[in-house]
Design a protein around this motif. Sequence first.
Motif, mmCIF file in Angstrom:
data_model
loop_
_atom_site.group_PDB
_atom_site.id
_atom_site.type_symbol
_atom_site.label_atom_id
_atom_site.label_comp_id
_atom_site.label_asym_id
_atom_site.label_seq_id
_atom_site.Cartn_x
_atom_site.Cartn_y
_atom_site.Cartn_z
ATOM 1 N N GLN A 186 52.392 6.129 57.286
ATOM 2 C CA GLN A 186 50.945 6.328 57.395
ATOM 3 C C GLN A 186 50.312 6.458 56.013
ATOM 4 O OE1 GLN A 186 49.750 9.783 59.601
ATOM 5 N NE2 GLN A 186 48.471 8.593 60.956
ATOM 6 N N SER A 187 49.363 5.638 55.716
ATOM 7 C CA SER A 187 48.704 5.715 54.409
ATOM 8 C C SER A 187 47.739 6.889 54.383
ATOM 9 C CB SER A 187 47.929 4.429 54.144
ATOM 10 O OG SER A 187 46.833 4.362 55.044
ATOM 11 N N ALA A 188 47.269 7.220 53.161
ATOM 12 C CA ALA A 188 46.299 8.310 53.016
ATOM 13 C C ALA A 188 45.070 8.028 53.877
ATOM 14 C CB ALA A 188 45.893 8.452 51.553
ATOM 15 N N LYS A 189 44.684 6.765 53.921
ATOM 16 C CA LYS A 189 43.498 6.378 54.685
ATOM 17 C C LYS A 189 43.704 6.584 56.187
ATOM 18 C CE LYS A 189 40.473 2.491 55.586
ATOM 19 N NZ LYS A 189 40.184 1.084 55.327
ATOM 20 N N ALA A 190 44.853 6.121 56.672
ATOM 21 C CA ALA A 190 45.133 6.231 58.107
ATOM 22 C C ALA A 190 45.232 7.700 58.524
ATOM 23 C CB ALA A 190 46.421 5.494 58.446
ATOM 24 N N ALA A 191 45.857 8.522 57.683
ATOM 25 C CA ALA A 191 46.037 9.933 58.009
ATOM 26 C C ALA A 191 44.694 10.658 58.048
ATOM 27 C CB ALA A 191 46.966 10.599 56.999
ATOM 28 N N ALA A 192 43.784 10.259 57.194
ATOM 29 C CA ALA A 192 42.518 10.964 57.060
ATOM 30 C C ALA A 192 41.466 10.470 58.046
ATOM 31 C CB ALA A 192 41.987 10.791 55.637
ATOM 32 N N GLY A 193 41.594 9.232 58.498
ATOM 33 C CA GLY A 193 40.559 8.647 59.332
ATOM 34 C C GLY A 193 39.381 8.202 58.470
ATOM 35 N N PHE A 194 39.457 8.427 57.182
ATOM 36 C CA PHE A 194 38.461 7.931 56.232
ATOM 37 C C PHE A 194 39.202 7.699 54.919
ATOM 38 C CE2 PHE A 194 38.756 12.344 55.207
ATOM 39 C CZ PHE A 194 38.310 12.521 53.909
ATOM 40 N N THR A 195 38.570 7.103 53.956
ATOM 41 C CA THR A 195 39.252 6.877 52.683
ATOM 42 C C THR A 195 38.856 7.965 51.689
ATOM 43 O OG1 THR A 195 39.151 4.528 53.139
ATOM 44 C CG2 THR A 195 39.750 5.159 50.907
ATOM 45 N N PRO A 196 39.759 8.957 51.479
ATOM 46 C CA PRO A 196 39.410 10.014 50.542
ATOM 47 C C PRO A 196 39.256 9.453 49.130
ATOM 48 C CG PRO A 196 41.451 10.529 51.750
ATOM 49 C CD PRO A 196 41.130 9.098 52.002
ATOM 50 N N LYS A 197 38.271 9.966 48.414
ATOM 51 C CA LYS A 197 37.996 9.494 47.055
ATOM 52 C C LYS A 197 38.279 10.603 46.056
ATOM 53 C CE LYS A 197 34.537 6.051 48.216
ATOM 54 N NZ LYS A 197 34.579 6.270 49.677
ATOM 55 N N ARG B 262 50.893 9.881 48.237
ATOM 56 C CA ARG B 262 52.158 10.292 48.862
ATOM 57 C C ARG B 262 51.957 10.472 50.366
ATOM 58 N NH1 ARG B 262 50.773 12.230 44.463
ATOM 59 N NH2 ARG B 262 52.041 12.270 42.579
ATOM 60 N N ILE B 263 52.996 10.194 51.127
ATOM 61 C CA ILE B 263 52.906 10.369 52.586
ATOM 62 C C ILE B 263 53.939 11.391 53.039
ATOM 63 C CG2 ILE B 263 51.943 8.085 53.056
ATOM 64 C CD1 ILE B 263 54.802 7.167 53.803
ATOM 65 N N ASP B 264 53.687 11.988 54.198
ATOM 66 C CA ASP B 264 54.637 12.970 54.738
ATOM 67 C C ASP B 264 55.804 12.271 55.409
ATOM 68 O OD1 ASP B 264 53.161 15.101 53.850
ATOM 69 O OD2 ASP B 264 52.018 15.294 55.709
ATOM 70 N N GLY B 265 57.015 12.706 55.064
ATOM 71 C CA GLY B 265 58.208 12.119 55.670
ATOM 72 C C GLY B 265 58.781 13.012 56.750
ATOM 73 N N PHE B 266 60.058 12.850 56.990
ATOM 74 C CA PHE B 266 60.707 13.548 58.097
ATOM 75 C C PHE B 266 61.973 14.243 57.629
ATOM 76 C CE2 PHE B 266 58.331 9.899 59.595
ATOM 77 C CZ PHE B 266 57.506 10.479 60.548
ATOM 78 N N GLU B 267 62.538 15.020 58.545
ATOM 79 C CA GLU B 267 63.766 15.757 58.254
ATOM 80 C C GLU B 267 64.886 14.855 57.753
ATOM 81 O OE1 GLU B 267 63.896 18.475 61.550
ATOM 82 O OE2 GLU B 267 65.834 19.248 60.822
#
Length: 292
Positions: free
Chosen positions: A1-12, A126-131
């Motif tokens: 998931q990109s920063a954009k997809a995670a946020a639902g908007f494009t953080p600047k 950076r994106i959040d990963g998993f265990e």
Amino acid sequence: QSAKAAAGFTPKLEDYQKVYNTVAELLDEAGDYDDGSYGPVLVRLAWHASGTYDKETNTGGSNYATMRFAPESLHAANNGLAIARGVLEPVKQKYPWISYGDLWTLAGVAAIQEASGPKIPWRAGRIDGFEKDVTPDGRLPDATQGADHLRNIFYRMGFNDQEIVALSGAHALGRCHTDRSGFEGPWTFSPVTFSNQYFALLWNEKWQWRKWNGPKQLEDKKTKSLMMLPTDYVLVTDKSFKKWTKAYADDESVFFKDFSAAFSRLLELGVPTTQWVTQTPWELKTLAEQEE
Ligand code: DDH
């Protein structure tokens, strides 16, 4: 998931500046904690999240923020960092769109800049990963060891001797805790100010082995109130490290420049270039600069 997809908007940049400001404001809410600032432990979190990088396998680093998971959260090297992660949790709640890896590294940047340190170029992505992404134990330095160990650990991340010395200057900040690492005490007289004092003290003071029940560490002969780890002391005994220690002791601006470059790169290790939201890293403003 990109920063954009995670946020639902494009953080600047301005959105990340808000996160920076929230972190900067909570640094001094530490009260009686240590020397009155959460800054040093936040810098240590950013470093331990990033310093797991291995260039051979291209694994580790801050990308997946794997220290959220056991067993990495329980690795002895990470003792005490639950405090830092806990301090940042309300910030994550306030800005749910930011990834943990971006938050932890940005907090390290804020802690250094607000402590009068150099500007640290930083960018998001950076994106959040998993265990399943947690890194094996043993990737961070062991303070009881010598020059060979330091080189093994930092060359693995892609750093050279000069960068090992520059990065170690972060020990201007903070202290050791017997209930975390077993070691005790601060490296400098002003552990909440980022400066080249660590190098000046290493170079100018006489250091002797402390007589105590704890692990082997050094104390300054004059006041016996400061400490150096065996790995810190190597920076004035090893021939190649030593010349950088002297250079940074002599000129703080040279240290600031080299530290900034190396720390900025450390925070980016292992993040695929396609994930960055911008090609050129940003410079976040300090709280003081925004008041002007
Ligand atoms: Fe460190 N560090 N560090 N360190 N570090 C400790 C604390 C802090 C080593 C060991 C320790 C870096 C390099 C090394 C900070 C930043 C950085 C402690 C004490 C030990 C032990 C933990 C405790 O008891 O609370 C060793 C070994 C190395 C090495 O071999 C090079 C680097 C590269 C950084 C960085 O940020 C770039 C900071 C800040 C602290 C103070 C934390 C605190 O809570 O205060």
